[in-house]
Design an enzyme around this catalytic site. Structure first.
Site, PDB file in Angstrom:
ATOM      1  N   CYS A   1      30.335 -40.936 106.414  1.00 42.48           N
ATOM      2  CA  CYS A   1      31.296 -39.975 105.880  1.00 42.48           C
ATOM      3  C   CYS A   1      32.599 -40.138 106.652  1.00 42.48           C
ATOM      4  O   CYS A   1      32.619 -39.972 107.878  1.00 42.48           O
ATOM      5  CB  CYS A   1      30.724 -38.567 106.072  1.00 42.48           C
ATOM      6  SG  CYS A   1      31.828 -37.239 105.575  1.00 42.48           S
TER       7      CYS A   1
ATOM      8  N   CYS B   1      36.746 -42.498 101.303  1.00 44.38           N
ATOM      9  CA  CYS B   1      35.670 -41.511 101.202  1.00 44.38           C
ATOM     10  C   CYS B   1      34.456 -42.245 100.639  1.00 44.38           C
ATOM     11  O   CYS B   1      34.601 -43.027  99.681  1.00 44.38           O
ATOM     12  CB  CYS B   1      36.105 -40.381 100.261  1.00 44.38           C
ATOM     13  SG  CYS B   1      34.774 -39.241  99.827  1.00 44.38           S
TER      14      CYS B   1
END
Ligand code: DGL
Length: 261
Positions: free
Chosen positions: A73, A183
């Site tokens: 992440c 992302c």
């Protein structure tokens, strides 16, 4: 040599894009994936909240006996990896937007980056951007709402197409030749992006680099598995299992469990 699992976590299902790279680069390793979908998206949260959630996820993976943690992440890496490394002894691999190759290869001297608010406002991102892209114009766009739609299995909806187009068209108009996906949910948008972007624009994501780095760190710490049969994979989510089921290959779907963490 160590047969324990590689622990991987993300705010939700996006980190499975990294899991796929790791499973193909390190086929004999066991893995354990945590999707903190109950708390997604992280991108809108404060740095302190992201640190607390990242600590919680790490503690759960350590309780499962994981030998190394991959923070799959960008938002958690850019806001919390320093604190994780200071607090826990096992090795961590993080993921950051791949600004360096984009800045190196751009011909228009303009690159686009699509990421969460949490990543783009982090000190680590600012530092990386200054270091590698100070001669390049970096057009930063917050992909507000994209993670939510992917978590809701609306990746191929009209709503997604229109939202994504509204984010990338201004970058195209400004003549970017590289688009960095900052992302881990966004690699799932590549088929849509390919439809809407001119062919010459390169899309860059960091998944393969993270898998390569994971392999290098396992070797460095002598943590690679001695096994020579395909690894086993476990997936845990603290929200509905549907989103993970929709995104994982068929043979992995039986390994999905609901867990309160
Ligand atoms: N996959 C996360 C990332 O790479 C999504 C962040 C979020 O939950 O907002 O940043």
């Amino acid at each position: 040599m160590n047969t324990n699992a590689i622990g991987i976590f993300d705010s939700g299902i996006g980190g499975t894009s990294i899991w796929k790279e790791i499973a193909s680069t390190l086929p004999y390793e066991n893995t354990c994936y945590l999707a903190d979908s109950k708390n997604a998206p992280y991108g809108k949260r404060s740095k302190d909240e992201i640190i607390a959630l990242s600590i919680k996820n790490t503690e759960q993976l350590i309780a499962f006996g994981c030998k190394i943690i991959v923070v799959a992440c960008n938002t958690a890496t850019t806001n919390a990896i320093k604190e994780l490394r200071a607090r826990f002894e096992l090795p961590f691999i993080g993921i950051e937007p791949a600004i360096k190759p984009a800045a190196l290869y751009t011909k228009t001297q303009k690159i686009g980056i699509l990421a969460t608010k949490g990543t783009l406002s982090s000190q680590l991102f600012a530092k990386t951007s200054d270091l590698y892209a100070h001669h390049t114009e970096v057009i930063e766009v917050v992909g507000a709402g994209l993670v939510e739609l992917i978590e809701q299995d609306k990746t191929y909806s009209t709503e997604m197409y229109q939202l994504l187009e509204s984010y990338v068209q201004p970058m195209v108009a400004q003549n970017i030749d590289h688009l960095v996906l900052g992302c881990t949910h966004y690699p799932y948008l590549i088929p849509l992006l390919r439809q809407m972007l001119p062919k010459h624009i390169q899309i860059i994501d960091s998944g393969a680099a993270v898998a390569k780095q994971t392999k290098a760190i396992l070797c460095k710490h002598q943590l690679t598995t001695p096994n020579t049969t395909t690894g086993t994979h476990r997936f845990y989510t603290n929200s509905s299992t549907t989103a993970l089921k929709n995104i994982l290959p068929t043979q992995e779907q039986l390994a999905i469990r609901l867990l309160d963490f």
